[in-house]
Design an enzyme around this catalytic site. Structure first.
Site, short mmCIF file in Angstrom:
data_model
loop_
_atom_site.label_atom_id
_atom_site.label_comp_id
_atom_site.label_asym_id
_atom_site.label_seq_id
_atom_site.Cartn_x
_atom_site.Cartn_y
_atom_site.Cartn_z
N HIS A 1 38.96 -21.38 44.56
CA HIS A 1 38.99 -21.15 45.69
C HIS A 1 40.36 -21.32 46.21
CE1 HIS A 1 38.47 -21.20 49.86
NE2 HIS A 1 38.14 -23.42 49.89
N ASP B 1 35.45 -17.98 53.48
CA ASP B 1 34.62 -18.80 53.43
C ASP B 1 34.96 -20.39 54.14
OD1 ASP B 1 33.70 -19.84 50.43
OD2 ASP B 1 35.20 -21.16 51.03
P1 NDP Z 1 32.47 -30.69 41.81
O1 NDP Z 1 33.34 -32.20 42.62
O2 NDP Z 1 31.24 -29.94 41.10
O3 NDP Z 1 33.19 -31.14 40.06
C1 NDP Z 1 34.89 -32.16 39.85
C2 NDP Z 1 35.38 -32.02 38.95
O4 NDP Z 1 35.85 -32.54 39.20
C3 NDP Z 1 34.15 -33.54 38.38
O5 NDP Z 1 34.34 -33.84 36.80
C4 NDP Z 1 35.03 -34.26 37.55
O6 NDP Z 1 34.90 -35.81 37.51
C5 NDP Z 1 36.54 -34.09 37.69
N1 NDP Z 1 37.88 -34.38 38.69
C6 NDP Z 1 37.51 -34.83 39.70
N2 NDP Z 1 39.77 -35.10 39.96
C7 NDP Z 1 40.49 -34.82 38.92
C8 NDP Z 1 40.81 -34.68 38.81
N3 NDP Z 1 42.39 -35.19 39.29
N4 NDP Z 1 41.58 -34.04 37.25
C9 NDP Z 1 40.26 -34.15 36.20
N5 NDP Z 1 39.49 -34.10 36.57
C10 NDP Z 1 39.25 -34.44 37.90
O7 NDP Z 1 33.26 -29.99 42.21
P2 NDP Z 1 33.51 -27.62 42.08
O8 NDP Z 1 33.22 -27.51 41.06
O9 NDP Z 1 32.11 -28.38 43.37
O10 NDP Z 1 34.27 -27.25 42.79
C11 NDP Z 1 35.76 -27.01 42.01
C12 NDP Z 1 35.94 -25.59 42.79
O11 NDP Z 1 35.89 -25.05 42.92
C13 NDP Z 1 36.80 -26.47 44.03
O12 NDP Z 1 38.51 -25.19 44.11
C14 NDP Z 1 36.06 -25.47 44.39
O13 NDP Z 1 36.43 -24.94 45.81
C15 NDP Z 1 35.91 -24.33 44.33
N6 NDP Z 1 34.33 -23.14 43.96
C16 NDP Z 1 33.47 -24.32 43.67
C17 NDP Z 1 31.76 -23.21 43.72
C18 NDP Z 1 30.40 -24.38 43.62
O14 NDP Z 1 29.93 -23.84 43.72
N7 NDP Z 1 30.73 -25.68 43.52
C19 NDP Z 1 31.68 -22.63 44.46
C20 NDP Z 1 32.95 -21.75 44.21
C21 NDP Z 1 34.27 -22.23 44.78
P3 NDP Z 1 35.36 -37.05 37.70
O15 NDP Z 1 35.27 -37.53 39.30
O16 NDP Z 1 34.39 -38.14 36.80
O17 NDP Z 1 36.67 -37.69 37.09
MG MG Z 2 32.08 -20.20 50.39
#
Ligand code: NDP
Ligand code: MG
Length: 339
Positions: free
Chosen positions: A108, A191
């Site tokens: 994103h 978006d």
């Molecule tokens: P989620 O909230 O589902 O997942 C986040 C993951 O990242 C968890 O495993 C979390 O684990 C981990 N995390 C958080 N902070 C850290 C850190 N500092 N270091 C390492 N790991 C970390 O995220 P999404 O999949 O929803 O979103 C991810 C990206 O994808 C974003 O940029 C979003 O805009 C993009 N996106 C998302 C979509 C979706 O369908 N959800 C669609 C298209 C794009 P923990 O917190 O346990 O550390």
């Molecule tokens: Mg979107």
């Protein structure tokens, strides 16, 4: 607008790379598993110590390392952590560790477009943004299909960023459905606008206002729920399948006539003007600044709004009614213990 398919990509470009996927949430699990199933031999997942996601990744026999270790090792580092944390992650773990000429990728455009992170000039920076939740990206891939994706390049230090990004998109299934070329600005601003004014903000406010109107007029909560919440899916399914005209073909003439005369009374010039104001706040960066300020303060009003919204009576009524329709819960894509 250019659309690419598997035949336009050289997937071997990505198969030989060391790919680190930071985060194992909705998108993270889908990217890591699809890459591996597409023949990428070296895929690791990067998570911070103590993360609840570690055991989910390990259960899939994926190697888990720290974000800093991943950055030192990777040829391609895909950041799939929440956007509001990208700046800190980049500054603390990535900037000083990622190899010269490596690729930094996101799903994103927000953090790159609004300069929350300022990538080193020697890096390739690309975006592969699936147009669907991660759970769908994984489920469709496993069925042999794919979800359409957007591809954009913010920095092309090596001259290879586009081909590499396209190969990445195809390796997670995008090339089966179509990979659309765009820019970070276009992806990011459309978006944010879509989710705020239509998909999330607009829709949930519309649903609640409709529900509240019927309750205030003395109708039964169960009736209000069915009419203003539950049936949204039935209508959206018809639009999803064949557009608004397809939905209107299927509903009764009475419903269709009511649609024409009452819809524009509700969504009038005032709403359109406020939509433009919302878009302007997105384009100017005002929305992102406000959200980042909220995050820096520990998200107090975000958390309060989330709590208040979850207490809306509509949620309790819905829980009761969904129990009467057990099929709704079958074949769920999301299993919180696994993905
Ligand atoms: P989620 O909230 O589902 O997942 C986040 C993951 O990242 C968890 O495993 C979390 O684990 C981990 N995390 C958080 N902070 C850290 C850190 N500092 N270091 C390492 N790991 C970390 O995220 P999404 O999949 O929803 O979103 C991810 C990206 O994808 C974003 O940029 C979003 O805009 C993009 N996106 C998302 C979509 C979706 O369908 N959800 C669609 C298209 C794009 P923990 O917190 O346990 O550390
Ligand atoms: Mg979107």
């Amino acid at each position: 607008m250019r659309v690419y398919y598997d035949r336009d990509a050289d997937v071997n470009l990505i198969k030989s790379k060391k790919i680190a996927v930071v985060g194992y949430g909705s998108q993270g699990h889908a990217h890591a598993l699809n890459l591996r199933d597409s023949g990428v031999k070296e895929v690791v997942v990067a998570l911070r110590p103590g993360s609840g996601s570690v055991k989910k990744a390990k259960a899939q026999k994926l190697e888990v390392v720290s974000p800093a270790e991943a950055a030192k090792w990777a040829d391609v580092l895909m950041v799939l952590t929440p956007d509001e944390g990208h700046a800190k992650l980049y500054n603390d773990d990535i900037r000083g560790n990622l190899k010269k000429g490596a690729a930094l990728a996101v799903a994103h455009g927000l953090s790159v477009h609004f300069r929350l992170i300022e990538p080193r000039e020697d890096l390739d920076v690309f975006m592969v943004a699936p147009k669907g939740p991660g759970h769908t990206v994984r489920a469709e891939y496993q069925k042999g299909n794919g979800v359409p994706m957007l591809l954009a390049i913010a920095q092309d230090a090596t001259g290879n960023a586009h081909d590499l990004g396209l190969a990445y998109a195809c390796a997670i299934g995008g090339g089966r459905a179509g990979v659309i070329g765009t820019t970070f600005r276009e992806e990011c601003e459309t978006d944010l606008f879509g989710e705020q004014s239509v998909l999330c903000g607009g829709l949930t406010s519309l649903i609640q206002a409709g529900y509240d109107t019927l309750i205030e007029a003395g109708y039964a909560p169960e009736m209000a729920y069915f009419e203003c919440v539950h049936e949204v899916k039935l209508i959206v399914d018809l639009i999803y399948e064949g557009g608004i005209a397809n939905m209107r073909y299927s509903i009764s003439n009475t419903a269709e006539y009511g649609d024409y005369v009452s819809g524009p009374r509700l969504i009038d010039e005032g709403v359109r003007k406020r939509m433009k104001a919302i878009l302007a706040d997105i384009q100017s960066g005002r929305f992102t600044t406000q959200w980042m300020t909220e995050c820096a303060a520990g998200q107090p009003s975000f958390k309060a709004m989330r709590r208040r919204a979850a207490e809306h009576p509509l949620e309790q009524v819905g829980e009761k009614l969904r129990a009467m329709m057990p099929w709704i819960g079958q074949n769920r894509l999301v299993d919180k213990s696994r993905n």
